[in-house]
Design a protein around this motif. Structure first.
Motif, PDB file in Angstrom:
ATOM      1  N   LEU A  70       8.551   6.322   6.472  1.00  0.00           N
ATOM      2  CA  LEU A  70       9.194   6.744   6.035  1.00  0.00           C
ATOM      3  C   LEU A  70      11.053   6.669   5.584  1.00  0.00           C
ATOM      4  CD1 LEU A  70       8.145  10.696   5.762  1.00  0.00           C
ATOM      5  CD2 LEU A  70       7.559   9.133   4.082  1.00  0.00           C
ATOM      6  N   LYS A  71      10.640   5.976   6.929  1.00  0.00           N
ATOM      7  CA  LYS A  71      12.339   5.598   7.357  1.00  0.00           C
ATOM      8  C   LYS A  71      12.442   3.876   6.619  1.00  0.00           C
ATOM      9  CE  LYS A  71      12.314   8.107  11.645  1.00  0.00           C
ATOM     10  NZ  LYS A  71      12.396   7.930  12.893  1.00  0.00           N
ATOM     11  N   VAL A  75       7.579   8.591  -5.553  1.00  0.00           N
ATOM     12  CA  VAL A  75       8.597  10.228  -5.077  1.00  0.00           C
ATOM     13  C   VAL A  75       9.323   9.368  -5.893  1.00  0.00           C
ATOM     14  CG1 VAL A  75      10.253  10.213  -3.438  1.00  0.00           C
ATOM     15  CG2 VAL A  75       7.053  10.206  -2.652  1.00  0.00           C
ATOM     16  N   ARG A  76      10.454  10.718  -6.930  1.00  0.00           N
ATOM     17  CA  ARG A  76      11.416  10.833  -6.957  1.00  0.00           C
ATOM     18  C   ARG A  76      12.771  10.517  -6.933  1.00  0.00           C
ATOM     19  NH1 ARG A  76      13.481  16.533  -5.949  1.00  0.00           N
ATOM     20  NH2 ARG A  76      13.095  16.605  -4.127  1.00  0.00           N
ATOM     21  N   HIS A  77      13.480  10.029  -7.427  1.00  0.00           N
ATOM     22  CA  HIS A  77      15.228   9.644  -6.651  1.00  0.00           C
ATOM     23  C   HIS A  77      16.213  10.396  -6.969  1.00  0.00           C
ATOM     24  CE1 HIS A  77      18.761   6.965  -6.124  1.00  0.00           C
ATOM     25  NE2 HIS A  77      17.703   5.841  -5.608  1.00  0.00           N
ATOM     26  N   THR A  78      17.158  10.960  -6.099  1.00  0.00           N
ATOM     27  CA  THR A  78      17.556  11.900  -5.742  1.00  0.00           C
ATOM     28  C   THR A  78      19.337  11.626  -6.218  1.00  0.00           C
ATOM     29  OG1 THR A  78      18.782  11.299  -3.868  1.00  0.00           O
ATOM     30  CG2 THR A  78      16.836  12.687  -3.130  1.00  0.00           C
ATOM     31  N   ASN A  79      19.295  10.482  -7.222  1.00  0.00           N
ATOM     32  CA  ASN A  79      20.185   9.836  -7.319  1.00  0.00           C
ATOM     33  C   ASN A  79      21.141  10.099  -6.817  1.00  0.00           C
ATOM     34  OD1 ASN A  79      19.877  10.139 -10.080  1.00  0.00           O
ATOM     35  ND2 ASN A  79      19.789  12.029  -9.983  1.00  0.00           N
ATOM     36  N   GLN A  80      20.862   9.745  -5.840  1.00  0.00           N
ATOM     37  CA  GLN A  80      21.452   9.599  -4.182  1.00  0.00           C
ATOM     38  C   GLN A  80      22.538   8.292  -3.638  1.00  0.00           C
ATOM     39  OE1 GLN A  80      23.833  13.480  -2.494  1.00  0.00           O
ATOM     40  NE2 GLN A  80      21.447  13.793  -2.979  1.00  0.00           N
ATOM     41  N   LYS A  81      23.286   7.744  -2.869  1.00  0.00           N
ATOM     42  CA  LYS A  81      22.537   6.584  -2.521  1.00  0.00           C
ATOM     43  C   LYS A  81      22.426   6.601  -0.591  1.00  0.00           C
ATOM     44  CE  LYS A  81      25.463   2.236  -1.099  1.00  0.00           C
ATOM     45  NZ  LYS A  81      27.586   1.566  -1.255  1.00  0.00           N
ATOM     46  N   GLY A  82      21.140   5.570  -0.171  1.00  0.00           N
ATOM     47  CA  GLY A  82      21.012   5.985   1.066  1.00  0.00           C
ATOM     48  C   GLY A  82      19.507   6.512   1.217  1.00  0.00           C
ATOM     49  N   LEU A  83      19.421   6.165   2.442  1.00  0.00           N
ATOM     50  CA  LEU A  83      17.813   6.683   3.101  1.00  0.00           C
ATOM     51  C   LEU A  83      17.265   7.507   2.292  1.00  0.00           C
ATOM     52  CD1 LEU A  83      15.679   5.704   4.448  1.00  0.00           C
ATOM     53  CD2 LEU A  83      16.502   6.871   6.460  1.00  0.00           C
ATOM     54  N   TYR A  84      16.295   7.506   1.407  1.00  0.00           N
ATOM     55  CA  TYR A  84      15.627   9.054   0.754  1.00  0.00           C
ATOM     56  C   TYR A  84      15.215   9.928   1.940  1.00  0.00           C
ATOM     57  CZ  TYR A  84      12.748  11.379  -2.102  1.00  0.00           C
ATOM     58  OH  TYR A  84      12.585  12.571  -2.558  1.00  0.00           O
ATOM     59  N   ILE A 113       1.097  -1.290   0.117  1.00  0.00           N
ATOM     60  CA  ILE A 113      -0.178  -0.189   0.264  1.00  0.00           C
ATOM     61  C   ILE A 113       0.737   1.099  -0.476  1.00  0.00           C
ATOM     62  CG2 ILE A 113      -1.727   1.150   0.942  1.00  0.00           C
ATOM     63  CD1 ILE A 113      -3.243  -1.298   2.270  1.00  0.00           C
ATOM     64  N   CYS A 114       1.856   1.069   0.498  1.00  0.00           N
ATOM     65  CA  CYS A 114       2.942   1.828   0.609  1.00  0.00           C
ATOM     66  C   CYS A 114       4.092   2.507   0.277  1.00  0.00           C
ATOM     67  CB  CYS A 114       3.648   2.014   2.198  1.00  0.00           C
ATOM     68  SG  CYS A 114       2.122   2.261   3.690  1.00  0.00           S
ATOM     69  N   TYR A 115       4.194   1.267  -0.720  1.00  0.00           N
ATOM     70  CA  TYR A 115       6.064   1.099  -1.492  1.00  0.00           C
ATOM     71  C   TYR A 115       5.423   0.860  -2.901  1.00  0.00           C
ATOM     72  CZ  TYR A 115       8.366   4.152   2.029  1.00  0.00           C
ATOM     73  OH  TYR A 115       9.086   4.748   3.003  1.00  0.00           O
ATOM     74  N   ARG A 116       6.709   0.790  -3.346  1.00  0.00           N
ATOM     75  CA  ARG A 116       6.674  -0.948  -4.721  1.00  0.00           C
ATOM     76  C   ARG A 116       8.043  -0.081  -4.791  1.00  0.00           C
ATOM     77  NH1 ARG A 116       3.535  -3.556  -8.560  1.00  0.00           N
ATOM     78  NH2 ARG A 116       4.984  -4.360  -9.667  1.00  0.00           N
ATOM     79  N   ASN A 117       9.196  -1.632  -4.276  1.00  0.00           N
ATOM     80  CA  ASN A 117      10.057  -1.716  -4.950  1.00  0.00           C
ATOM     81  C   ASN A 117      11.619  -0.718  -3.979  1.00  0.00           C
ATOM     82  OD1 ASN A 117      10.486  -4.124  -5.955  1.00  0.00           O
ATOM     83  ND2 ASN A 117       9.525  -2.579  -7.973  1.00  0.00           N
ATOM     84  N   GLY A 118      10.629   0.035  -2.726  1.00  0.00           N
ATOM     85  CA  GLY A 118      11.472   1.507  -2.043  1.00  0.00           C
ATOM     86  C   GLY A 118      10.697   2.319  -2.433  1.00  0.00           C
ATOM     87  N   PHE A 119       9.984   3.100  -3.712  1.00  0.00           N
ATOM     88  CA  PHE A 119       9.725   4.007  -3.638  1.00  0.00           C
ATOM     89  C   PHE A 119       8.335   3.888  -3.642  1.00  0.00           C
ATOM     90  CE2 PHE A 119      12.736   3.450  -6.574  1.00  0.00           C
ATOM     91  CZ  PHE A 119      13.473   4.368  -7.002  1.00  0.00           C
ATOM     92  N   LEU A 120       8.098   5.647  -3.062  1.00  0.00           N
ATOM     93  CA  LEU A 120       6.948   5.483  -2.236  1.00  0.00           C
ATOM     94  C   LEU A 120       5.793   5.901  -2.774  1.00  0.00           C
ATOM     95  CD1 LEU A 120       5.016   6.126   0.859  1.00  0.00           C
ATOM     96  CD2 LEU A 120       6.474   8.800   0.570  1.00  0.00           C
ATOM     97  N   LYS A 121       4.503   5.445  -2.990  1.00  0.00           N
ATOM     98  CA  LYS A 121       3.426   6.175  -3.836  1.00  0.00           C
ATOM     99  C   LYS A 121       2.894   7.293  -3.294  1.00  0.00           C
ATOM    100  CE  LYS A 121       2.368   0.450  -4.198  1.00  0.00           C
ATOM    101  NZ  LYS A 121       1.622  -0.386  -4.573  1.00  0.00           N
TER     102      LYS A 121
END
Length: 524
Positions: free
Chosen positions: A209-210, A490-499, A150-158
């Motif tokens: 979110l974490k 939610v867009r990716h920031t092109n950085q490694k780590g916790l969004y 419900i919240c995510y798909r493959n680490g991406f917040l819906k």
């Protein structure tokens, strides 16, 4: 109302009085099988008189009463006339269990309860598992029991699901200002989201979110939905599941069906329409399918028909049990079978060259229609290559009619000059009016690989939720490749780590080797 007995009570649940309407088929001292419903979407009736509300409820649920069922309907905590504060999911287990226990103490209770729910109205039942022996049947519509999905798909917040929806529902009856627009999900760091929007920190949302990975500890807690997980896997009563190929939880409901024990599944059924969460609401930029609504194909009373079959042991179920009844899109007919992936497959290479583009998170691309993982259903797409950072590819025209059934797959051979970035795939089918969305998937380098060395080619796998559709001779499929769909994820920031901890974003140069990339279609 002369033929029925209808009244309301305020039922106590842990100190909160919850507005409850009782509708009985007849007056007098009789016992009835009971259809139980709990509903949060009732704030339009806050200022209405209770007697006016029960008249509206009677009109809405009269079909059950005509068939001899009592209906007991409750407004969820913090909604409508019910006391308390609405915090999505948090109090539903306690309140649903108390509600069922209250029903069991009533003089009209005959020992049989039937559960009905659609969307969140189904979630309130999932969290009440394990179910009592007096629950004899259920209709559970368009809702996944896995909270992570419900919240995510493959680490991406819906953005639309446990995003926009949560903002609307949280303490919605309280009079305070929400500092919110859709762009609020672009806030960096996103961990500040609840304090910005609500002026307070909200534990369940902040912890969510974490926790972008399904393996994160949050998902094994009450707030993470552990009460609901597996709720229908081993129940002792028949369940009618309903969904649509463009519902927001299509893949999750198929997963639930596949996880059911054989004893449970053989008495249950799954029905899949060609539409979205509302089953038949035809949007301006979408398509209408002949006889595609469940009520068109199976009648207005298919829910009570299901309950009647269970209760009266009729010879024939309205839906074949142990099977999936589904609509075959563009072939425009219903069929029933096990819905296993088609045994044959077709692999289509995406091209013969490398394509590169610049992905800027501060100007991330968007796509129309949430397809089967977000709100918005299926829509006709923008023109191909509509932006510099969207790569659109068409297959060759199909040489014959091909029916695709099951889970399509994709492989992208990619590289980036960043330590992490996102890749997004969307499949559409070419029609006379335009390209109609089919499926999408999203992932990032580090989510899938764990670690990534910049400027090295790697393969990323994409898995598209179940579908069933005809590609007619001469038609083509379209594949869009990008590094964001900021309308729905939610867009990716092109950085490694916790969004949620990131305070900045940077630009990426991303490359796809089309010669080593493909889609794989399960075909009949």
């Amino acid at each position: 109302m002369a033929d029925y007995k209808v009244y309301y009570e305020y039922v106590n649940s842990s100190g909160c009085n919850l507005f409850t309407v009782v509708m009985l088929p007849e007056r007098g001292e009789k016992k009835f099988p009971i259809v139980a419903i709990r509903d949060p979407y009732v704030n339009g009736c806050i200022d209405k008189d209770e007697d006016d509300i029960i008249v509206e409820r009677l009109d809405k649920h009269k079909n059950y009463l005509k068939k001899g069922y009592a209906v007991v309907y409750q407004q969820c905590r913090g909604n409508g006339k019910s006391e308390g504060v609405c915090i999505p999911y948090i109090n539903e287990r306690n309140d649903s269990i108390n509600f069922l226990d209250w029903i069991r103490k009533q003089d009209f209770y005959d020992g049989e309860i039937y559960l009905w729910g659609q969307s969140y109205l189904t979630s309130v039942w999932y969290v009440s598992a394990p179910f009592g022996d007096d629950i004899k049947g259920a209709v559970f519509s368009v809702q996944d029991y896995e909270r992570y999905n419900i919240c995510y798909r493959n680490g991406f917040l819906k953005r639309g699901l446990h995003g926009n929806w949560y903002v609307i529902e949280y303490k919605q009856r309280e009079k305070f200002t929400r500092n919110f627009a859709s762009s609020t999900f672009d806030t960096l760091p996103l961990k500040d989201f609840t304090s910005i929007v609500f002026g307070e920190n909200i534990e369940d949302f902040d912890d969510m979110l974490k926790s972008p990975k399904k393996t994160d500890p949050f998902w094994q807690t009450h707030n993470g939905g552990t009460d609901a997980r597996g709720a229908t896997d081993n129940v002792k009563f028949p369940i009618l599941f309903t969904t649509g190929f463009y519902d927001i939880y299509t893949g999750g409901i198929f997963d639930m069906w596949n996880k059911m024990s054989e004893d449970t599944k053989k008495n249950s059924a799954l029905v899949v329409s060609p539409y979205d969460h509302s089953d038949g609401c035809v949007w301006e930029n979408s398509m209408e399918f002949e006889n595609g609504k469940r009520t068109e194909a199976f009648g207005e009373d298919y829910i009570t028909d299901w309950f009647d079959y269970i209760r009266q042991k009729r010879e024939k179920s309205p839906f074949e049990q142990g099977k999936i009844t589904y609509y075959r899109l563009f072939e425009n007919k219903w069929t029933t079978d096990d819905f296993y992936d088609a045994k044959s497959s077709m692999e289509i290479k995406l091209g013969e060259k490398e394509v590169s583009y610049v992905y800027n998170p501060y100007d991330a691309p968007k796509f129309k229609g949430g397809l089967c993982a977000n709100f918005g259903g299926a829509e006709f797409q923008d023109k191909p290559n509509s932006r510099h950072d969207i790569i659109s590819i068409y297959t060759s025209p199909f040489e014959k009619d091909v029916f695709v059934k099951g889970k399509m797959k994709g492989v992208l051979n990619v590289k980036s000059d960043c330590e992490d970035t996102c890749f997004y795939m969307r499949l559409s089918i070419e029609k006379e009016k335009g390209d109609y969305g089919l499926r999408d998937d999203i992932t990032s380098l580090c989510y899938q690989l764990g670690d990534y060395m910049p400027n090295s080619y790697v393969n990323l796998d994409f898995s598209f939720d179940e579908h069933a559709f005809l590609v007619k001779k001469g038609e083509r499929l379209r594949i869009d490749i990008s590094s964001a769909n900021n309308e729905h994820y939610v867009r990716h920031t092109n950085q490694k780590g916790l969004y949620s901890e990131m305070t900045t974003a940077k630009v990426a140069r991303n490359t796809v080797n089309l010669e080593k990339s493909c889609i794989k279609l399960p075909v009949e």
